[in-house]
Design a protein around this motif. Structure first.
Motif, PDB file in Angstrom:
ATOM      1  N   SER A 108      -7.499  -3.894  16.372  1.00  0.00           N
ATOM      2  CA  SER A 108      -6.670  -3.962  16.568  1.00  0.00           C
ATOM      3  C   SER A 108      -7.071  -5.427  16.055  1.00  0.00           C
ATOM      4  O   SER A 108      -8.142  -6.071  15.967  1.00  0.00           O
ATOM      5  CB  SER A 108      -6.444  -4.655  17.885  1.00  0.00           C
ATOM      6  OG  SER A 108      -7.593  -4.853  18.664  1.00  0.00           O
ATOM      7  N   GLY A 109      -6.090  -7.356  16.039  1.00  0.00           N
ATOM      8  CA  GLY A 109      -6.253  -7.684  15.031  1.00  0.00           C
ATOM      9  C   GLY A 109      -5.573  -8.242  14.728  1.00  0.00           C
ATOM     10  O   GLY A 109      -4.485  -8.734  14.458  1.00  0.00           O
ATOM     11  N   ASN A 110      -5.247  -8.099  12.703  1.00  0.00           N
ATOM     12  CA  ASN A 110      -4.256  -7.797  11.801  1.00  0.00           C
ATOM     13  C   ASN A 110      -3.894  -7.185  11.707  1.00  0.00           C
ATOM     14  O   ASN A 110      -3.953  -5.413  11.705  1.00  0.00           O
ATOM     15  CB  ASN A 110      -5.222  -8.505  10.451  1.00  0.00           C
ATOM     16  CG  ASN A 110      -3.589  -8.685   9.134  1.00  0.00           C
ATOM     17  OD1 ASN A 110      -3.449  -8.467   8.553  1.00  0.00           O
ATOM     18  ND2 ASN A 110      -3.521 -10.112   9.530  1.00  0.00           N
ATOM     19  N   GLU A 111      -2.175  -6.945  11.747  1.00  0.00           N
ATOM     20  CA  GLU A 111      -1.051  -5.913  11.560  1.00  0.00           C
ATOM     21  C   GLU A 111      -1.805  -5.093  10.903  1.00  0.00           C
ATOM     22  O   GLU A 111      -1.004  -3.880  10.757  1.00  0.00           O
ATOM     23  CB  GLU A 111      -0.002  -6.360  12.131  1.00  0.00           C
ATOM     24  CG  GLU A 111       1.295  -5.419  12.445  1.00  0.00           C
ATOM     25  CD  GLU A 111       2.813  -5.629  12.664  1.00  0.00           C
ATOM     26  OE1 GLU A 111       2.692  -6.806  13.358  1.00  0.00           O
ATOM     27  OE2 GLU A 111       3.298  -5.154  12.432  1.00  0.00           O
ATOM     28  N   ASP A 112      -1.246  -6.104   9.538  1.00  0.00           N
ATOM     29  CA  ASP A 112      -0.846  -5.313   8.228  1.00  0.00           C
ATOM     30  C   ASP A 112      -2.391  -4.069   7.336  1.00  0.00           C
ATOM     31  O   ASP A 112      -2.401  -3.401   7.233  1.00  0.00           O
ATOM     32  CB  ASP A 112      -1.072  -5.972   7.472  1.00  0.00           C
ATOM     33  CG  ASP A 112       0.158  -7.367   7.027  1.00  0.00           C
ATOM     34  OD1 ASP A 112       1.170  -6.396   7.556  1.00  0.00           O
ATOM     35  OD2 ASP A 112       0.506  -8.558   6.579  1.00  0.00           O
ATOM     36  N   LEU A 113      -3.919  -5.632   8.164  1.00  0.00           N
ATOM     37  CA  LEU A 113      -5.085  -4.524   7.782  1.00  0.00           C
ATOM     38  C   LEU A 113      -5.030  -3.468   8.981  1.00  0.00           C
ATOM     39  O   LEU A 113      -5.292  -2.504   8.419  1.00  0.00           O
ATOM     40  CB  LEU A 113      -5.832  -5.013   8.346  1.00  0.00           C
ATOM     41  CG  LEU A 113      -6.618  -4.707   7.759  1.00  0.00           C
ATOM     42  CD1 LEU A 113      -8.001  -3.946   6.770  1.00  0.00           C
ATOM     43  CD2 LEU A 113      -8.641  -5.575   8.314  1.00  0.00           C
ATOM     44  N   GLY A 114      -3.839  -2.990   9.988  1.00  0.00           N
ATOM     45  CA  GLY A 114      -4.497  -2.070  10.891  1.00  0.00           C
ATOM     46  C   GLY A 114      -3.033  -1.078  10.549  1.00  0.00           C
ATOM     47  O   GLY A 114      -3.983   0.205  10.325  1.00  0.00           O
ATOM     48  N   LYS A 115      -2.032  -0.966   9.838  1.00  0.00           N
ATOM     49  CA  LYS A 115      -1.623  -0.575   8.973  1.00  0.00           C
ATOM     50  C   LYS A 115      -2.182   0.006   8.241  1.00  0.00           C
ATOM     51  O   LYS A 115      -2.359   1.763   7.877  1.00  0.00           O
ATOM     52  CB  LYS A 115      -0.823  -1.198   8.511  1.00  0.00           C
ATOM     53  CG  LYS A 115       1.242  -0.979   9.532  1.00  0.00           C
ATOM     54  CD  LYS A 115       1.908  -2.094   9.008  1.00  0.00           C
ATOM     55  CE  LYS A 115       3.277  -2.026   9.863  1.00  0.00           C
ATOM     56  NZ  LYS A 115       4.430  -3.554   9.507  1.00  0.00           N
ATOM     57  N   ILE A 116      -2.553  -0.520   7.474  1.00  0.00           N
ATOM     58  CA  ILE A 116      -3.201   0.219   6.149  1.00  0.00           C
ATOM     59  C   ILE A 116      -4.511   1.319   6.394  1.00  0.00           C
ATOM     60  O   ILE A 116      -4.802   1.977   5.427  1.00  0.00           O
ATOM     61  CB  ILE A 116      -3.439  -0.803   4.959  1.00  0.00           C
ATOM     62  CG1 ILE A 116      -3.490  -0.545   3.198  1.00  0.00           C
ATOM     63  CG2 ILE A 116      -4.696  -1.800   5.198  1.00  0.00           C
ATOM     64  CD1 ILE A 116      -3.381  -1.185   2.139  1.00  0.00           C
ATOM     65  N   MET A 118      -4.452   2.640   9.236  1.00  0.00           N
ATOM     66  CA  MET A 118      -4.112   4.239   9.531  1.00  0.00           C
ATOM     67  C   MET A 118      -4.057   4.764   8.852  1.00  0.00           C
ATOM     68  O   MET A 118      -4.186   5.973   8.841  1.00  0.00           O
ATOM     69  CB  MET A 118      -2.972   4.236  10.896  1.00  0.00           C
ATOM     70  CG  MET A 118      -2.579   4.908  11.203  1.00  0.00           C
ATOM     71  SD  MET A 118      -3.622   5.717  12.462  1.00  0.00           S
ATOM     72  CE  MET A 118      -3.846   5.224  13.644  1.00  0.00           C
ATOM     73  N   LYS A 119      -3.145   4.349   7.214  1.00  0.00           N
ATOM     74  CA  LYS A 119      -2.789   5.691   6.913  1.00  0.00           C
ATOM     75  C   LYS A 119      -4.005   6.240   5.442  1.00  0.00           C
ATOM     76  O   LYS A 119      -3.982   7.008   5.372  1.00  0.00           O
ATOM     77  CB  LYS A 119      -1.513   4.356   5.545  1.00  0.00           C
ATOM     78  CG  LYS A 119      -0.196   3.905   5.758  1.00  0.00           C
ATOM     79  CD  LYS A 119      -0.146   3.350   5.036  1.00  0.00           C
ATOM     80  CE  LYS A 119       1.215   2.562   5.080  1.00  0.00           C
ATOM     81  NZ  LYS A 119       2.002   1.145   4.107  1.00  0.00           N
ATOM     82  N   GLY A 120      -4.819   4.954   5.560  1.00  0.00           N
ATOM     83  CA  GLY A 120      -5.557   5.643   5.498  1.00  0.00           C
ATOM     84  C   GLY A 120      -7.473   6.528   5.722  1.00  0.00           C
ATOM     85  O   GLY A 120      -7.730   7.217   5.000  1.00  0.00           O
ATOM     86  N   LEU A 121      -6.915   7.002   7.068  1.00  0.00           N
ATOM     87  CA  LEU A 121      -7.298   7.169   8.575  1.00  0.00           C
ATOM     88  C   LEU A 121      -6.694   8.640   7.964  1.00  0.00           C
ATOM     89  O   LEU A 121      -7.445   9.855   7.434  1.00  0.00           O
ATOM     90  CB  LEU A 121      -7.536   7.005   9.316  1.00  0.00           C
ATOM     91  CG  LEU A 121      -7.971   7.878  10.802  1.00  0.00           C
ATOM     92  CD1 LEU A 121      -9.214   7.922  11.083  1.00  0.00           C
ATOM     93  CD2 LEU A 121      -6.975   7.459  11.811  1.00  0.00           C
ATOM     94  N   LEU A 122      -5.593   8.556   8.473  1.00  0.00           N
ATOM     95  CA  LEU A 122      -4.871  10.050   7.836  1.00  0.00           C
ATOM     96  C   LEU A 122      -4.881  10.434   7.012  1.00  0.00           C
ATOM     97  O   LEU A 122      -4.862  11.544   6.524  1.00  0.00           O
ATOM     98  CB  LEU A 122      -3.450   9.660   8.652  1.00  0.00           C
ATOM     99  CG  LEU A 122      -2.813   9.035   9.798  1.00  0.00           C
ATOM    100  CD1 LEU A 122      -1.689   8.570   9.885  1.00  0.00           C
ATOM    101  CD2 LEU A 122      -2.932  10.374  10.843  1.00  0.00           C
ATOM    102  N   ASN A 123      -5.314  10.234   5.412  1.00  0.00           N
ATOM    103  CA  ASN A 123      -5.616  10.434   4.216  1.00  0.00           C
ATOM    104  C   ASN A 123      -6.859  10.889   4.255  1.00  0.00           C
ATOM    105  O   ASN A 123      -7.296  11.941   3.414  1.00  0.00           O
ATOM    106  CB  ASN A 123      -4.760   9.340   3.162  1.00  0.00           C
ATOM    107  CG  ASN A 123      -3.542   9.429   3.171  1.00  0.00           C
ATOM    108  OD1 ASN A 123      -3.176   9.826   3.593  1.00  0.00           O
ATOM    109  ND2 ASN A 123      -2.750   8.353   2.638  1.00  0.00           N
ATOM    110  N   THR A 124      -8.092  10.508   5.124  1.00  0.00           N
ATOM    111  CA  THR A 124      -9.031  11.100   4.811  1.00  0.00           C
ATOM    112  C   THR A 124      -8.953  12.145   5.918  1.00  0.00           C
ATOM    113  O   THR A 124     -10.135  13.410   5.448  1.00  0.00           O
ATOM    114  CB  THR A 124     -10.148   9.915   5.765  1.00  0.00           C
ATOM    115  OG1 THR A 124      -9.724   8.378   4.829  1.00  0.00           O
ATOM    116  CG2 THR A 124     -11.260  10.146   5.483  1.00  0.00           C
ATOM    117  N   LEU A 125      -8.539  11.898   7.125  1.00  0.00           N
ATOM    118  CA  LEU A 125      -9.039  13.835   7.972  1.00  0.00           C
ATOM    119  C   LEU A 125      -8.425  14.711   7.112  1.00  0.00           C
ATOM    120  O   LEU A 125      -9.931  15.882   7.899  1.00  0.00           O
ATOM    121  CB  LEU A 125      -7.991  13.618   9.038  1.00  0.00           C
ATOM    122  CG  LEU A 125      -8.282  12.292   9.820  1.00  0.00           C
ATOM    123  CD1 LEU A 125      -7.562  12.390  11.450  1.00  0.00           C
ATOM    124  CD2 LEU A 125     -10.086  12.198  10.877  1.00  0.00           C
TER     125      LEU A 125
END
Lengths: 205, 77
Positions: A108-116, A118-125
């Protein structure tokens, strides 16, 4: 009148097959009670019923599970073979944990940062040595599975690697995206609560 | 593997530039992925963008116009 399907002593996929047969033969909409004596088969049958939108309740006494299904007036058209719900023991790259996503953002904090993030996480898993058994998405996290999004493609990739993707049905309904889901099994609170309380290691990024 | 399907990583100076670059790539309709910066390039938490190498020539003028500087790395398959 209640129809009893006694599956005690049976291992998966037999309870699933017996339940499916009873549902198919149940033209009069009788209440069906499936009796099972192991938790894994009970969970697999629950999953099968949930996916087919059949209302049921589970009563457990001394390790004996009684699943009561009331299918009166509900059309039974299984999308998948019952046997496919027979969870096999996880091995190889699968770890003994599940990932819970509670938002379309990571942190939580910055929405744009949170989105990017999440994308990074899903592509890291997919690159982890041990994959999660399952990813459970609720609240705005279900929007990650929408058709045409890059996050859905990431989830498809994980799904193809054997990671089960579960979406909160209430949340999918809330966001009005039921017809717009690319990947994942729509499930309910009972299933989600069972998984979270099953003792498995839960990772919430 | 054909040249057109080779993947390239675009590395930027900051996450702000990654986000700015992502918006441009989205506006151009180019398929991309946000991925972590490989450990061999940085030990810090960082994100970069993976695209088809063949799409770079479309992106470069937009990046130049917006003063976005990047390093390109071809992904070994």
């Amino acid at each position: 009148m209640t129809k009893i399907v006694d599956c005690r002593g049976q291992l998966c996929p037999q309870p699933l097959i017996s339940t499916k047969r009873a549902l198919k033969e149940n033209v009069n909409g009788e209440v069906i009670q499936v009796i099972i004596d192991n938790a894994t088969s009970c969970q697999n049958v629950s999953h099968f019923l949930t996916d087919n939108a059949l209302p049921f309740s589970i009563d457990e006494q001394s390790g004996i599970f009684t699943i009561t299904i009331n299918s009166l007036g509900i059309e039974f058209n299984p999308k998948k073979e019952a046997e496919e719900y027979c969870e096999v023991s996880f091995s190889g790259k699968s770890g003994s944990y599940l990932v819970v996503l509670t938002s379309n953002l990571m942190g939580s904090g910055n929405e744009d940062l949170g989105k990017i993030l999440m994308k990074g996480l899903l592509n890291t898993l997919p690159n982890l040595e041990k994959l999660p058994q399952e990813i459970i998405c609720y609240n705005s996290a279900v929007t990650l599975a929408r058709k045409g999004t890059d996050t859905a493609q990431s989830l498809v990739k994980l799904n193809n690697l054997g990671v089960k993707i579960t979406l909160c049905g209430t949340c999918v309904d809330f966001f009005g995206i039921k017809e717009d889901i690319e990947v994942g099994t729509i499930s309910n609170m009972l299933y989600i609560a069972e998984r979270l309380s099953s003792g498995i290691h839960v990772v919430k990024p | 593997m054909s040249e057109s399907s080779d993947k390239c990583l675009l590395l930027f100076q900051s996450i702000h530039k990654v986000m700015q670059a992502e918006r441009i790539i989205v506006s151009l309709g180019i398929v991309y992925q946000i991925v972590p910066v490989p450990k061999e390039f940085s030990s810090e938490c960082g994100m970069c963008i993976e695209i088809d190498c063949s799409d770079i020539e479309v992106i470069v003028p937009e990046f130049q116009f917006n003063n976005i500087f990047y390093n390109k790395v071809k992904v070994d398959v």
